[in-house]
Design an enzyme around this catalytic site. Structure first.
Site, PDB file in Angstrom:
ATOM      1  N   GLU A 163      29.693  39.793  38.246  1.00 37.13           N
ATOM      2  CA  GLU A 163      30.309  41.088  37.907  1.00 37.13           C
ATOM      3  C   GLU A 163      29.301  41.980  37.185  1.00 37.13           C
ATOM      4  OE1 GLU A 163      34.019  40.401  35.875  1.00 37.13           O
ATOM      5  OE2 GLU A 163      35.050  40.090  37.761  1.00 37.13           O
ATOM      6  N   GLU A 320      37.552  36.301  43.174  1.00 38.87           N
ATOM      7  CA  GLU A 320      38.284  35.799  42.005  1.00 38.87           C
ATOM      8  C   GLU A 320      39.641  36.477  41.951  1.00 38.87           C
ATOM      9  OE1 GLU A 320      36.514  36.465  38.162  1.00 38.87           O
ATOM     10  OE2 GLU A 320      34.527  35.814  38.809  1.00 38.87           O
TER      11      GLU A 320
HETATM   12  C1  GAL Z   1      36.018  37.998  35.484  1.00 35.83           C
HETATM   13  C2  GAL Z   1      34.820  37.098  35.383  1.00 35.83           C
HETATM   14  C3  GAL Z   1      35.175  35.651  35.175  1.00 35.83           C
HETATM   15  C4  GAL Z   1      36.302  35.519  34.195  1.00 35.83           C
HETATM   16  C5  GAL Z   1      37.489  36.312  34.692  1.00 35.83           C
HETATM   17  C6  GAL Z   1      38.689  36.202  33.795  1.00 35.83           C
HETATM   18  O1  GAL Z   1      35.718  39.210  34.876  1.00 35.83           O
HETATM   19  O2  GAL Z   1      33.977  37.216  36.486  1.00 35.83           O
HETATM   20  O3  GAL Z   1      34.035  34.991  34.707  1.00 35.83           O
HETATM   21  O4  GAL Z   1      35.894  35.992  32.963  1.00 35.83           O
HETATM   22  O5  GAL Z   1      37.137  37.666  34.772  1.00 35.83           O
HETATM   23  O6  GAL Z   1      39.768  36.979  34.242  1.00 35.83           O
END
Ligand code: GAL
Length: 679
Positions: A163, A320
């Protein structure tokens, strides 16, 4: 006028990520666990059907110590375990968060905030995107990781950093200032051109030398908007430059596809992903429902459509999302039973060929210990785990959907630059929000059953029946011209207020608003007249609206609705310029109607344009098709609190049942019907 199924091919032959059906994946942070747990984890991954695992995302401090030596033994073992289990690896370069020893040795890598204070290590991503020192250490690590694993058969994808720009997109330090000046020289060539672009005659801001220019730190009065806008462009480019630098190192050792995870989401606006997208081997997005919003699930649908737009209409990865609550909002809501499947398939319906989660196993320590995971703290004897097992089975059955495409005949123009310019300081009303306008329009289209492709201004608009342009404040002349051309060729356009006003230098186009689109729309606005946030605006049709009115004359358009009372009482609120000689109609909306009012206008525009609509779609019910040459998949997602009846013929990939007529989609359920021919 069918939108074609052809893929937008990348310019050069480049490695392509091969989906294996619909990937089921997750982030895995084995550094946080004892090696005994790793074996159990891999066995459970197989059990649930996980096929792609992201590792080494935050691995730097585990891999490398202050002496520079790198110990790959744990990573070797993890990759070996995953490979033996036939689970593919999405390998992080590990550079997202530098270890404490690096910041202790080189405090100059730390990022600076807008008020000139430093951000310290102890969290994550504490690095300045322009720091050559950080870059050198990061690339050394990438070199070592890529050299070691570049040919490893388990590695299916490279995951650069994590990110990029999540916490450090805008750094205001002196190193960034020097980089900003280099970027400006490149863009403008001369200080005179820069002065012109930034309008520095205003408030005695004229520069005589590049060295006088800094990052736009906090000032006593509001800052120069041109400087702020260029700093946003620069900052986005700077992080893209970091991506390119890592990519270049990886390419010396590996032909495996490379990507990084985007954040197409409500609260991150710093990266112009239209400029990033062409450089990715596959587009990957992270998405989390945001319960600070009035309608989180509409935002999800919008983000998924926008991610598909970044992927040129082709498949993309959901890199994610969460099984349940996150931990970083004020109130972190759990998902309702069935929502994990529903939300996952909402992304798939809109083009995702991967469903990945953060993270595999819930952490016991650290800032994210109360973030949900595939294995919650309660362990596998839990509803969450059982839902994950069900999801794995459904995704397995949906393998044949991979590679099919979503085909829309409605386009929406979206631009990060317009977002930056709209939400800048000193605008006509601080209540104007670009995203609010964009979301409201997208939501109305979605609830009307339209399939919406989100494209960048200037994109090819051929084949779209309706093109919607919500609040596109900043637009270049040549980008605007593509809309004019599309309307001449027969498409209809619907433009909403505050569009077309400024050019790429944030310079107002004189002669009346909406500047570049006055002729297209057949209107001329002499003055904005926003209303107070709590004030309602009424239109003759009975539509209720808010936020905005303006003093508009229809020079060459029919007036479909007018303001009643208020600062623009009696003046047009909705206009339509009728196309002649095969041209489409150009609609203009001068206010922000409430949901029902906007739905009526969208309905009219869709009907006039002859755009397709999915039967059965409505508020709370998504109906979307993914199509191939010989078959299509109709996704029916019922978020509502009532069962839905629909006509369908074909096999439902969720339940395995065959539909032969009317089917019932229970509340909260999803159906994915394979239909044999595109109808
Ligand atoms: C994203 C990140 C992950 C984790 C996740 C939590 O921003 O890539 O590492 O922190 O959010 O929601």
């Amino acid at each position: 006028m069918n939108r074609s199924l052809a893929t937008t091919e990348p310019k050069l032959a480049r490695p392509r990520y091969e989906h294996r059906g619909i990937d089921f994946g997750c982030d895995y942070n084995p550094e946080q666990w004892d090696p005994a747990v790793w074996r159990e984890d891999v066995a459970l991954m197989r059990e649930v059907g996980v096929s792609l695992v992201a590792i080494n995302i935050f691995g730097w401090s585990d891999l490398q110590g202050p002496d520079g030596g790198i110990d790959f033994s744990r990573l070797d073992e993890i990759i070996g375990l995953l490979h033996d289990a036939d689970i593919r690896v999405n390998l992080g370069t590990g550079t997202s968060s530098p270890p404490p020893w690096l910041a202790a040795r080189h405090p100059e890598i730390l990022p600076m905030t807008i008020d000139g204070t430093l951000r310290y290590p102890g969290g994550r991503q504490a690095w300045c995107p322009s720091s050559p020192v950080f870059r050198r250490y990061a690339l050394d690590l990438v070199e070592a990781v890529a050299e070691r694993y570049g040919q490893h058969p388990a590695v299916a994808l490279w995951h650069v950093s994590n990110e990029l720009g999540c916490h450090n997109a805008h750094c205001y330090c002196d190193v960034s200032a020097a980089a900003f000046r280099r970027w400006l020289r490149e863009r403008y060539g001369s200080i005179a051109a820069l002065n012109r672009a930034w309008g520095t005659s205003f408030w005695s801001q004229r520069y005589t030398d590049w060295d006088e220019i800094g990052t736009p730190r906090l000032t006593p009065a509001t800052r120069n908007p041109g400087q702020v806008l260029d700093f946003s462009r620069f900052s986005s480019d700077e992080l893209l430059g970091h991506y390119r630098a890592e990519l270049e190192v990886i390419r010396r050792h590996s032909r495996v596809p490379v990507t990084t995870n985007f954040m197409v989401t409500a609260h991150i606006r710093e990266l112009d992903y239209w400029t990033w997208a062409p450089e990715m081997d596959v587009i990957a997005n992270d998405h989390y429902l945001d319960h600070r919003l009035a309608d989180p699930s509409s935002e999800l649908a919008f983000a998924a459509d926008l991610t598909r737009g970044l992927a040129g209409g082709g498949p993309w990865m959901l890199m994610e999302h969460s099984t349940g609550s996150v931990n970083w909002q004020p109130h972190n809501l759990a998902k309702a039973p069935g929502q994990m499947l529903r939300d996952s398939l909402q992304h798939v319906a809109r083009g995702a060929d991967s469903v990945c989660f953060f993270q595999w196993r819930a952490s016991l320590q650290g800032s994210e210990k109360f973030h949900s995971a595939l294995i919650p703290h309660a362990g596998t004897d839990s509803a969450l785990w059982r839902e994950a097992v069900d999801l794995g089975a459904v995704l397995e059955r949906m393998g044949e959907v991979a590679g099919t495409r979503v085909v829309g005949d409605v386009a929406m123009l979206f631009s990060w630059e317009a977002w930056w310019a709209t939400d800048a300081e000193n605008r006509p009303s601080s209540a104007i929000s670009y995203l609010d306008q964009v979301w409201a329009t997208h939501r109305a289209l979605r609830e009307a059953g339209a399939t919406v492709d989100i494209v960048r201004p200037g994109a090819d608009l051929a084949g779209y029946r309706l093109i919607v342009v919500p609040g596109l404040h900043l637009v270049r002349d040549h980008e605007a011209a593509t809309l004019d051309a599309a309307v001449r060729a027969g498409a209809h356009a619907l433009v909403t207020f505050y569009s077309g006003i400024v050019d790429e230098d944030d310079r107002v186009r004189p002669g009346g608003y909406p500047g570049v689109w006055r002729d297209l729309l057949g209107i001329r606005v002499e003055e904005f007249s926003p209303v107070l946030p709590e004030q309602e605006v009424l239109l003759e049709s009975g539509t209720r609206a808010s936020l905005w009115t303006e003093r508009l004359t229809a020079t060459d358009a029919d007036v479909l609705d007018r303001f009643v009372g208020g600062p623009a009482g009696g003046l047009p609120a909705l206009t339509r310029r009728r196309g002649t000689d095969g041209a489409g109609d150009a609609w203009y909306l001068a206010t922000l109607p409430d949901g029902a009012g906007l739905a009526r206008i969208i309905d009219q525009a869709l009907t006039a344009a002859g755009a397709g609509r999915a039967a059965g779609a409505r508020a709370g019910v998504d109906v979307i098709r993914r199509v191939a040459e010989d078959r299509s998949y109709r996704f029916i997602i019922n978020h509502g609190s009532e069962d839905v009846l629909l006509n369908a013929r074909g096999v439902d990939l969720v339940t395995g049942e065959t539909a032969t007529g009317t089917i019932r989609v229970p509340m909260g359920a999803v159906r994915v019907i394979r239909e044999d021919a595109v109808s």
